[in-house]
Design a protein around this motif. Sequence first.
Motif, PDB file in Angstrom:
ATOM      1  N   VAL A 231       3.815 -26.062 -20.220  1.00  0.00           N
ATOM      2  CA  VAL A 231       4.890 -25.707 -19.276  1.00  0.00           C
ATOM      3  C   VAL A 231       6.055 -25.118 -20.183  1.00  0.00           C
ATOM      4  O   VAL A 231       6.597 -24.118 -19.793  1.00  0.00           O
ATOM      5  N   ARG A 232       6.621 -25.767 -21.126  1.00  0.00           N
ATOM      6  CA  ARG A 232       7.695 -25.251 -21.896  1.00  0.00           C
ATOM      7  C   ARG A 232       7.537 -23.934 -22.390  1.00  0.00           C
ATOM      8  O   ARG A 232       8.093 -22.949 -22.372  1.00  0.00           O
ATOM      9  N   GLU A 233       6.133 -23.564 -22.910  1.00  0.00           N
ATOM     10  CA  GLU A 233       5.965 -22.408 -23.497  1.00  0.00           C
ATOM     11  C   GLU A 233       5.930 -21.229 -22.355  1.00  0.00           C
ATOM     12  O   GLU A 233       6.420 -20.144 -22.582  1.00  0.00           O
ATOM     13  N   GLU A 234       5.414 -21.619 -21.087  1.00  0.00           N
ATOM     14  CA  GLU A 234       5.484 -20.740 -20.117  1.00  0.00           C
ATOM     15  C   GLU A 234       6.910 -20.327 -19.596  1.00  0.00           C
ATOM     16  O   GLU A 234       7.153 -19.271 -19.570  1.00  0.00           O
ATOM     17  N   TYR A 235       8.107 -21.399 -19.583  1.00  0.00           N
ATOM     18  CA  TYR A 235       9.212 -20.998 -19.308  1.00  0.00           C
ATOM     19  C   TYR A 235       9.873 -20.097 -20.459  1.00  0.00           C
ATOM     20  O   TYR A 235      10.668 -18.998 -20.100  1.00  0.00           O
ATOM     21  N   ARG A 236       9.323 -20.470 -21.865  1.00  0.00           N
ATOM     22  CA  ARG A 236      10.173 -19.726 -22.924  1.00  0.00           C
ATOM     23  C   ARG A 236       9.608 -18.448 -22.994  1.00  0.00           C
ATOM     24  O   ARG A 236      10.496 -17.335 -22.966  1.00  0.00           O
ATOM     25  N   GLN A 237       8.282 -18.117 -22.463  1.00  0.00           N
ATOM     26  CA  GLN A 237       7.841 -16.812 -22.325  1.00  0.00           C
ATOM     27  C   GLN A 237       8.659 -16.026 -21.297  1.00  0.00           C
ATOM     28  O   GLN A 237       9.193 -14.769 -21.428  1.00  0.00           O
ATOM     29  N   ILE A 238       9.000 -16.651 -20.138  1.00  0.00           N
ATOM     30  CA  ILE A 238       9.392 -15.876 -19.086  1.00  0.00           C
ATOM     31  C   ILE A 238      10.949 -15.376 -19.423  1.00  0.00           C
ATOM     32  O   ILE A 238      11.629 -14.593 -19.446  1.00  0.00           O
ATOM     33  N   PHE A 239      11.634 -16.466 -20.017  1.00  0.00           N
ATOM     34  CA  PHE A 239      12.901 -16.372 -20.847  1.00  0.00           C
ATOM     35  C   PHE A 239      12.971 -15.122 -21.717  1.00  0.00           C
ATOM     36  O   PHE A 239      13.994 -14.140 -21.667  1.00  0.00           O
ATOM     37  N   LEU A 240      11.914 -15.021 -22.508  1.00  0.00           N
ATOM     38  CA  LEU A 240      11.834 -13.994 -23.395  1.00  0.00           C
ATOM     39  C   LEU A 240      11.594 -12.820 -22.923  1.00  0.00           C
ATOM     40  O   LEU A 240      12.265 -11.790 -23.203  1.00  0.00           O
ATOM     41  N   GLU A 241      10.844 -12.851 -21.820  1.00  0.00           N
ATOM     42  CA  GLU A 241      10.526 -11.298 -21.177  1.00  0.00           C
ATOM     43  C   GLU A 241      11.884 -10.820 -20.402  1.00  0.00           C
ATOM     44  O   GLU A 241      12.076  -9.603 -20.536  1.00  0.00           O
ATOM     45  N   LEU A 242      12.483 -11.780 -20.072  1.00  0.00           N
ATOM     46  CA  LEU A 242      13.898 -11.425 -19.458  1.00  0.00           C
ATOM     47  C   LEU A 242      15.190 -11.105 -20.440  1.00  0.00           C
ATOM     48  O   LEU A 242      16.086 -10.902 -19.954  1.00  0.00           O
ATOM     49  N   GLY A 243      14.638 -11.044 -21.653  1.00  0.00           N
ATOM     50  CA  GLY A 243      15.853 -10.800 -22.771  1.00  0.00           C
ATOM     51  C   GLY A 243      16.364 -11.766 -23.094  1.00  0.00           C
ATOM     52  O   GLY A 243      17.665 -11.344 -23.811  1.00  0.00           O
ATOM     53  N   PHE A 244      16.427 -13.123 -22.841  1.00  0.00           N
ATOM     54  CA  PHE A 244      17.140 -14.207 -23.257  1.00  0.00           C
ATOM     55  C   PHE A 244      16.680 -14.597 -24.810  1.00  0.00           C
ATOM     56  O   PHE A 244      15.775 -14.363 -25.069  1.00  0.00           O
ATOM     57  N   SER A 245      17.604 -15.143 -25.586  1.00  0.00           N
ATOM     58  CA  SER A 245      17.505 -15.558 -26.774  1.00  0.00           C
ATOM     59  C   SER A 245      17.576 -17.139 -26.638  1.00  0.00           C
ATOM     60  O   SER A 245      18.363 -17.806 -26.028  1.00  0.00           O
ATOM     61  N   GLU A 246      16.911 -17.896 -27.770  1.00  0.00           N
ATOM     62  CA  GLU A 246      16.777 -19.458 -27.770  1.00  0.00           C
ATOM     63  C   GLU A 246      18.059 -19.986 -28.305  1.00  0.00           C
ATOM     64  O   GLU A 246      18.090 -19.445 -29.658  1.00  0.00           O
ATOM     65  N   MET A 247      18.472 -20.942 -27.829  1.00  0.00           N
ATOM     66  CA  MET A 247      19.437 -21.821 -28.722  1.00  0.00           C
ATOM     67  C   MET A 247      19.020 -22.816 -29.281  1.00  0.00           C
ATOM     68  O   MET A 247      17.888 -23.165 -29.024  1.00  0.00           O
ATOM     69  N   PRO A 248      19.866 -23.123 -30.643  1.00  0.00           N
ATOM     70  CA  PRO A 248      19.156 -24.096 -31.636  1.00  0.00           C
ATOM     71  C   PRO A 248      19.383 -25.387 -30.928  1.00  0.00           C
ATOM     72  O   PRO A 248      20.596 -25.907 -30.362  1.00  0.00           O
ATOM     73  N   THR A 249      18.103 -26.065 -30.489  1.00  0.00           N
ATOM     74  CA  THR A 249      18.335 -27.483 -29.681  1.00  0.00           C
ATOM     75  C   THR A 249      18.011 -28.672 -30.540  1.00  0.00           C
ATOM     76  O   THR A 249      17.802 -29.751 -30.284  1.00  0.00           O
ATOM     77  N   ALA A 250      17.720 -28.636 -31.959  1.00  0.00           N
ATOM     78  CA  ALA A 250      16.805 -29.818 -32.724  1.00  0.00           C
ATOM     79  C   ALA A 250      17.833 -31.020 -32.822  1.00  0.00           C
ATOM     80  O   ALA A 250      17.579 -32.092 -33.058  1.00  0.00           O
ATOM     81  N   GLN A 251      19.214 -30.780 -32.376  1.00  0.00           N
ATOM     82  CA  GLN A 251      20.186 -32.077 -32.592  1.00  0.00           C
ATOM     83  C   GLN A 251      20.160 -32.664 -31.395  1.00  0.00           C
ATOM     84  O   GLN A 251      20.832 -32.429 -30.493  1.00  0.00           O
ATOM     85  N   TYR A 252      19.645 -34.018 -31.223  1.00  0.00           N
ATOM     86  CA  TYR A 252      19.679 -34.862 -30.185  1.00  0.00           C
ATOM     87  C   TYR A 252      21.037 -35.426 -30.157  1.00  0.00           C
ATOM     88  O   TYR A 252      21.359 -35.963 -28.956  1.00  0.00           O
ATOM     89  N   VAL A 253      21.531 -35.826 -31.407  1.00  0.00           N
ATOM     90  CA  VAL A 253      23.075 -36.522 -31.259  1.00  0.00           C
ATOM     91  C   VAL A 253      24.076 -35.734 -31.235  1.00  0.00           C
ATOM     92  O   VAL A 253      24.152 -34.469 -31.905  1.00  0.00           O
ATOM     93  N   GLU A 254      25.033 -35.788 -30.165  1.00  0.00           N
ATOM     94  CA  GLU A 254      26.129 -34.969 -30.422  1.00  0.00           C
ATOM     95  C   GLU A 254      27.408 -36.022 -30.058  1.00  0.00           C
ATOM     96  O   GLU A 254      27.059 -37.070 -29.711  1.00  0.00           O
ATOM     97  N   SER A 255      28.522 -35.450 -30.437  1.00  0.00           N
ATOM     98  CA  SER A 255      29.701 -36.159 -30.094  1.00  0.00           C
ATOM     99  C   SER A 255      30.025 -36.100 -28.655  1.00  0.00           C
ATOM    100  O   SER A 255      29.608 -35.136 -27.829  1.00  0.00           O
ATOM    101  N   SER A 256      30.802 -36.771 -28.247  1.00  0.00           N
ATOM    102  CA  SER A 256      31.050 -37.101 -26.599  1.00  0.00           C
ATOM    103  C   SER A 256      31.982 -35.855 -26.234  1.00  0.00           C
ATOM    104  O   SER A 256      31.768 -35.258 -25.011  1.00  0.00           O
ATOM    105  N   PHE A 257      32.531 -35.218 -27.501  1.00  0.00           N
ATOM    106  CA  PHE A 257      33.310 -34.277 -27.301  1.00  0.00           C
ATOM    107  C   PHE A 257      32.533 -32.909 -26.448  1.00  0.00           C
ATOM    108  O   PHE A 257      32.917 -32.414 -25.842  1.00  0.00           O
TER     109      PHE A 257
END
Length: 502
Positions: A231-257
């Motif tokens: 399903v992720r692949e399907e959504y990714r494909q839709i975004f790409l077709e619509l000209g969106f680019s992917e944000m880097p999301t590898a980092q699970y830990v964030e500051s509350s900020f």
Amino acid sequence: MSLREAYTTLFLSILDKDGEIKDTADLKHEGKSVDQETVIGVLKSLESREVIKYETISREQLVLTEEGADIADNGSYEARVFYAVPEGEENGISVADLKSKLGQAAQFGQGRAIKNKWIKKSANGGFTRAVESIVDESQNLLRDIREKGAYHDEKVVKDLKKQKHISASKVTSYRVVKGDKFTTQIVKEETDITEEMLKSGEWKTATFKKYNFNAAGVQPRSGALHPLMKVREEYRQIFLELGFSEMPTAQYVESSFWNFDALFQPQQHPARDAHDTFFLSDPATSDRMPMDYVERVKQVHSVGGYGSIGYGYDWKIAEAEKLVLRTHTTAVSSNMLYKLAKEFQETGEWKPVKWFSIDKVFRNETLDATHLAEFHQIEGVVADRGLTLGDLIGTLHGFFKKLGIQKLRFKPAYNPYTEPSMEIFAWHDGLNKWVEIGNSGMFRPEMLLPMGLPEDVAVIAWGLSTERPTMIKYGYNNIRDLVGHKCRLDMVNRNPIARVDK
Ligand SMILES: N[C@@H](Cc1ccccc1)C(=O)O
């Protein structure tokens, strides 16, 4: 005693007595020839313990076909014809009666019975017996072959094969000798530890079968993506077709900020409670934040600015420094938008963007059939000059249309970081109702302006989960069947990316 145990005892007693089993094909158990499939299982197990050694004997054997076996059991067709003709009667039997009595066999046997001079034509066109008694040699021959599996006369064998009464088949049997650790005292090897064994204490003395780590596993018939990844692949494909680019999301830990403060989420907001958010304990905080921007965020929260009166509370850096497992991918969006603003500040050039991300987020929720403490969020972000709510609605229609969803409805909602905010509902034909499928909105000026984005730039954004559409699409009722070690593996067959043809 199981068959395997019986065979084990049989083999070991013969080996003990004679030192050798010449051919397992000659062995009988309870009056029947031993089954060679079971034999090899027993031999392999005994061999692995070095109790015996064996070698394979292959040879051809004649076996009766179904028809051959019928003849061996019930007599040849010509004999059946002979016995169907009544003894000593003038008129014998009519052709029609013979046929109704024997069926097909009448047709097959008639000619031969006449040729053998067992019967003859009667005056009225039927048959009468020509001899008093007969010897059914065809039947005896097949019985003999069935018994011995062979026959000395090549020509006879060839004929019988041609008539499809017999066929040759390869048979395997074994020659067995004693192994280095030969013994007749075989201890039973347990394969499982049972409740009874635990209760009786038998497990302490029991011998357990060793794991065979060299055993070949079951060959998978296809490669497959996990349904969520599909399903992720399907959504990714839709975004790409619509000209969106992917944000880097590898980092699970964030500051509350980045997760909260940069999104104008006040520090007393209930979502920032430990009931909803996982806080890290080691390390518990981060001080890697752009301090000038942090200062602007502090201002807008506590005293306002950019045309806003703010929340009017005492904003604390200690709260912003707390590390969390990101509760939404909007934490990634805020970070990315800040970088975009910085670039604009440095170059004076504005570049509109269309971004998306699909990755894990974490919430400290009570687990049940539809909730886990982690799930995947799909997030879309568009930033450009002069965007309006109409652009958001239009973009959402365009996006969901690609998914085959045409009927959308929007309901006013509240998010600290968007105004206006809208929950997204889709008409589900199967369920025959409107289902909530996501959340969306236009990021607030209190979020965008402290970052340093141009004043006339608006940012529209939306988010949804992957689990929900996946469960609906593949008919999962319990999320635990979709995620984790209990993941139903039949989905592999239902969602192949490539199948191996047999
Ligand atoms: N972050 C929101 C989704 C959302 C994204 C972007 C804009 C508005 C809402 C959530 O976790 O539900």
